[in-house]
Design a protein around this motif. Sequence first.
Motif, PDB file in Angstrom:
ATOM      1  N   GLY A   4      -1.772 103.312 -31.731  1.00 25.78           N
ATOM      2  CA  GLY A   4      -1.337 101.923 -31.781  1.00 25.78           C
ATOM      3  C   GLY A   4      -2.019 101.196 -32.925  1.00 25.78           C
ATOM      4  N   LEU A   5      -1.249 100.514 -33.758  1.00 25.75           N
ATOM      5  CA  LEU A   5      -1.806  99.733 -34.858  1.00 25.75           C
ATOM      6  C   LEU A   5      -1.724  98.254 -34.509  1.00 25.75           C
ATOM      7  CD1 LEU A   5      -0.393 101.369 -38.118  1.00 25.75           C
ATOM      8  CD2 LEU A   5      -2.601 101.741 -37.030  1.00 25.75           C
ATOM      9  N   TYR A  33       0.927 111.723 -36.266  1.00 28.60           N
ATOM     10  CA  TYR A  33       0.717 110.598 -35.359  1.00 28.60           C
ATOM     11  C   TYR A  33       2.036 109.935 -34.991  1.00 28.60           C
ATOM     12  CZ  TYR A  33      -4.189 110.861 -36.798  1.00 28.60           C
ATOM     13  OH  TYR A  33      -5.463 111.286 -37.034  1.00 28.60           O
ATOM     14  N   GLU A  34       2.138 109.561 -33.735  1.00 29.02           N
ATOM     15  CA  GLU A  34       3.252 108.739 -33.268  1.00 29.02           C
ATOM     16  C   GLU A  34       2.760 107.290 -33.367  1.00 29.02           C
ATOM     17  OE1 GLU A  34       5.210 107.986 -28.981  1.00 29.02           O
ATOM     18  OE2 GLU A  34       5.244 110.103 -29.617  1.00 29.02           O
ATOM     19  N   VAL A  35       3.159 106.613 -34.428  1.00 31.60           N
ATOM     20  CA  VAL A  35       2.573 105.315 -34.772  1.00 31.60           C
ATOM     21  C   VAL A  35       3.414 104.166 -34.222  1.00 31.60           C
ATOM     22  CG1 VAL A  35       1.809 103.820 -36.639  1.00 31.60           C
ATOM     23  CG2 VAL A  35       1.556 106.302 -36.848  1.00 31.60           C
ATOM     24  N   HIS A  36       2.767 103.312 -33.428  1.00 33.53           N
ATOM     25  CA  HIS A  36       3.435 102.164 -32.813  1.00 33.53           C
ATOM     26  C   HIS A  36       2.786 100.878 -33.312  1.00 33.53           C
ATOM     27  CE1 HIS A  36       5.692 104.566 -29.792  1.00 33.53           C
ATOM     28  NE2 HIS A  36       4.677 105.408 -29.981  1.00 33.53           N
ATOM     29  N   PRO A  37       3.528 100.051 -34.053  1.00 30.51           N
ATOM     30  CA  PRO A  37       2.970  98.798 -34.563  1.00 30.51           C
ATOM     31  C   PRO A  37       2.985  97.697 -33.512  1.00 30.51           C
ATOM     32  CG  PRO A  37       5.224  99.035 -35.312  1.00 30.51           C
ATOM     33  CD  PRO A  37       4.912 100.273 -34.525  1.00 30.51           C
ATOM     34  N   LEU A  52       7.126 103.841 -35.896  1.00 30.62           N
ATOM     35  CA  LEU A  52       7.304 103.988 -37.332  1.00 30.62           C
ATOM     36  C   LEU A  52       7.614 105.445 -37.676  1.00 30.62           C
ATOM     37  CD1 LEU A  52       4.360 101.775 -38.636  1.00 30.62           C
ATOM     38  CD2 LEU A  52       6.793 101.211 -38.661  1.00 30.62           C
ATOM     39  N   THR A  53       8.714 105.659 -38.380  1.00 31.82           N
ATOM     40  CA  THR A  53       9.070 107.009 -38.803  1.00 31.82           C
ATOM     41  C   THR A  53       8.974 107.171 -40.314  1.00 31.82           C
ATOM     42  OG1 THR A  53      11.399 106.349 -38.860  1.00 31.82           O
ATOM     43  CG2 THR A  53      10.589 107.387 -36.830  1.00 31.82           C
ATOM     44  N   GLN A  61       7.954  93.390 -43.814  1.00 32.37           N
ATOM     45  CA  GLN A  61       8.499  94.269 -42.782  1.00 32.37           C
ATOM     46  C   GLN A  61       7.594  94.334 -41.556  1.00 32.37           C
ATOM     47  OE1 GLN A  61       9.345  97.501 -46.043  1.00 32.37           O
ATOM     48  NE2 GLN A  61      10.435  98.114 -44.198  1.00 32.37           N
ATOM     49  N   LEU A  62       6.342  93.956 -41.733  1.00 30.72           N
ATOM     50  CA  LEU A  62       5.383  94.032 -40.631  1.00 30.72           C
ATOM     51  C   LEU A  62       5.394  92.788 -39.752  1.00 30.72           C
ATOM     52  CD1 LEU A  62       2.417  95.586 -42.640  1.00 30.72           C
ATOM     53  CD2 LEU A  62       3.848  96.742 -40.954  1.00 30.72           C
ATOM     54  N   ARG A  63       6.085  91.747 -40.187  1.00 31.28           N
ATOM     55  CA  ARG A  63       6.210  90.531 -39.363  1.00 31.28           C
ATOM     56  C   ARG A  63       7.339  90.768 -38.363  1.00 31.28           C
ATOM     57  NH1 ARG A  63       3.369  86.189 -41.656  1.00 31.28           N
ATOM     58  NH2 ARG A  63       2.747  86.518 -43.844  1.00 31.28           N
ATOM     59  N   LEU A  64       6.965  91.141 -37.144  1.00 31.51           N
ATOM     60  CA  LEU A  64       7.943  91.611 -36.154  1.00 31.51           C
ATOM     61  C   LEU A  64       8.430  90.524 -35.207  1.00 31.51           C
ATOM     62  CD1 LEU A  64       6.043  94.888 -35.168  1.00 31.51           C
ATOM     63  CD2 LEU A  64       7.804  94.631 -36.920  1.00 31.51           C
ATOM     64  N   ALA A  65       8.094  89.274 -35.477  1.00 29.65           N
ATOM     65  CA  ALA A  65       8.389  88.205 -34.522  1.00 29.65           C
ATOM     66  C   ALA A  65       9.865  88.097 -34.178  1.00 29.65           C
ATOM     67  CB  ALA A  65       7.870  86.870 -35.055  1.00 29.65           C
ATOM     68  N   GLU A  66      10.749  88.384 -35.146  1.00 32.98           N
ATOM     69  CA  GLU A  66      12.175  88.188 -34.915  1.00 32.98           C
ATOM     70  C   GLU A  66      12.862  89.428 -34.346  1.00 32.98           C
ATOM     71  OE1 GLU A  66      14.019  86.779 -38.442  1.00 32.98           O
ATOM     72  OE2 GLU A  66      12.896  84.885 -38.475  1.00 32.98           O
ATOM     73  N   ASN A  67      12.381  90.621 -34.693  1.00 34.57           N
ATOM     74  CA  ASN A  67      13.076  91.837 -34.247  1.00 34.57           C
ATOM     75  C   ASN A  67      12.214  92.742 -33.378  1.00 34.57           C
ATOM     76  OD1 ASN A  67      11.309  92.713 -36.166  1.00 34.57           O
ATOM     77  ND2 ASN A  67      12.829  93.585 -37.551  1.00 34.57           N
TER      78      ASN A  67
END
Length: 360
Positions: A4-5, A33-37, A52-53, A61-67
């Motif tokens: 987890g990041l 790693y199975e990476v989960h932001p 993340l693949t 792209q790291l601002r996840l507030a909308e999606n």
Amino acid sequence: MKLGLLYGGKSAEHKVSLQTAKAVIQALDLTKYEVHPIYITEEGEWVRGAQLTSPVENVEQLRLAENGQSVSPTALNTEIFPAEENQSGSGKFDIVFPLLHGPNGEDGTVQGLLELLNIPYVGNGVLSSSAGMDKVMMKNIYAQAGIKQPAYTWYLRRDWEKDAEAAYAEVENKLGYPCFVKPANLGSSVGISKADDRDGLAEAFRVAFEYDRKVIVEEGIDGREVEIAVLGNDDPKCSVVGEIKPEAGFYDYKAKYEDGTTGLIIPADITEEEYQRIQKVAVESFKAIDCSGLVRADFFLKENGEVLMNEINTMPGFTPFSMFPMLWQESGIEYPELIEELVQLGLERFKEKQKIKHTF
């Protein structure tokens, strides 16, 4: 391995955290790693993104507030992994990597949450993170440990508002000019000012108090600014030493993260004796507040060879202009290998803590 990041954060260093997260994601082996932001907005909302693949191309792209999906911090190991997305194994993180800078992330708050949830994590624990974030507490501890450092004093906003002139007079009597005024609980040179006279000191206090209720004032030191990176748990090791030569008056936020014009000399042109002295104090400082994982230790090296501790950073940046990964690269550890070692150190520290008895 489910990684987890955690990045972003309710902090003035939010943008720095995004840059760190982008750089770490680009260096991670996404086949291993199975990476989960998990993005923490500037308002403090926690948002889960899709696994993340592939590396991200830009910080937006790291601002996840909308999606993304809003999640509760106290449910990191439940709602983070819905059943339909967890066909291949445990619904829990193997480890969390907090890529947070400043208050509400680097200061022990998130580390305390992860401790309560019994989730392994990368980096420093609650005490070292908290003490490392608060420059006043850090310097008080180092003074008690006998570690040499510049003279300093500190003030609360309430006392400054009651009698600002008395505070300025005390600084002039104790420290003189030039001096540096800093928010006690912040990093990345945010809110820091150099004062050369009474007017500059008053403005420096005003700026610093915008970011914290407590400020620290340090004497100006005529010396070289050098840094060393520390890696490990109970037996830490040190990198080569780097030197900072800012074009501006000091190494401020712009010089660190925006213009890239500051001269970074790696390795620094120092003697072996000076290196050994810096290394020794860095390890002493690391152990004095029980650090684990990683630290960047900043020093002043005076012309007579005396080493003065400036401060430590318990979550140094990983941006393209950051010293920590550059120091280790020069020491023979490339970026992906460095991240892998940090993950293993986090797992090692977690395993060590599981030996502690909780019944009597």
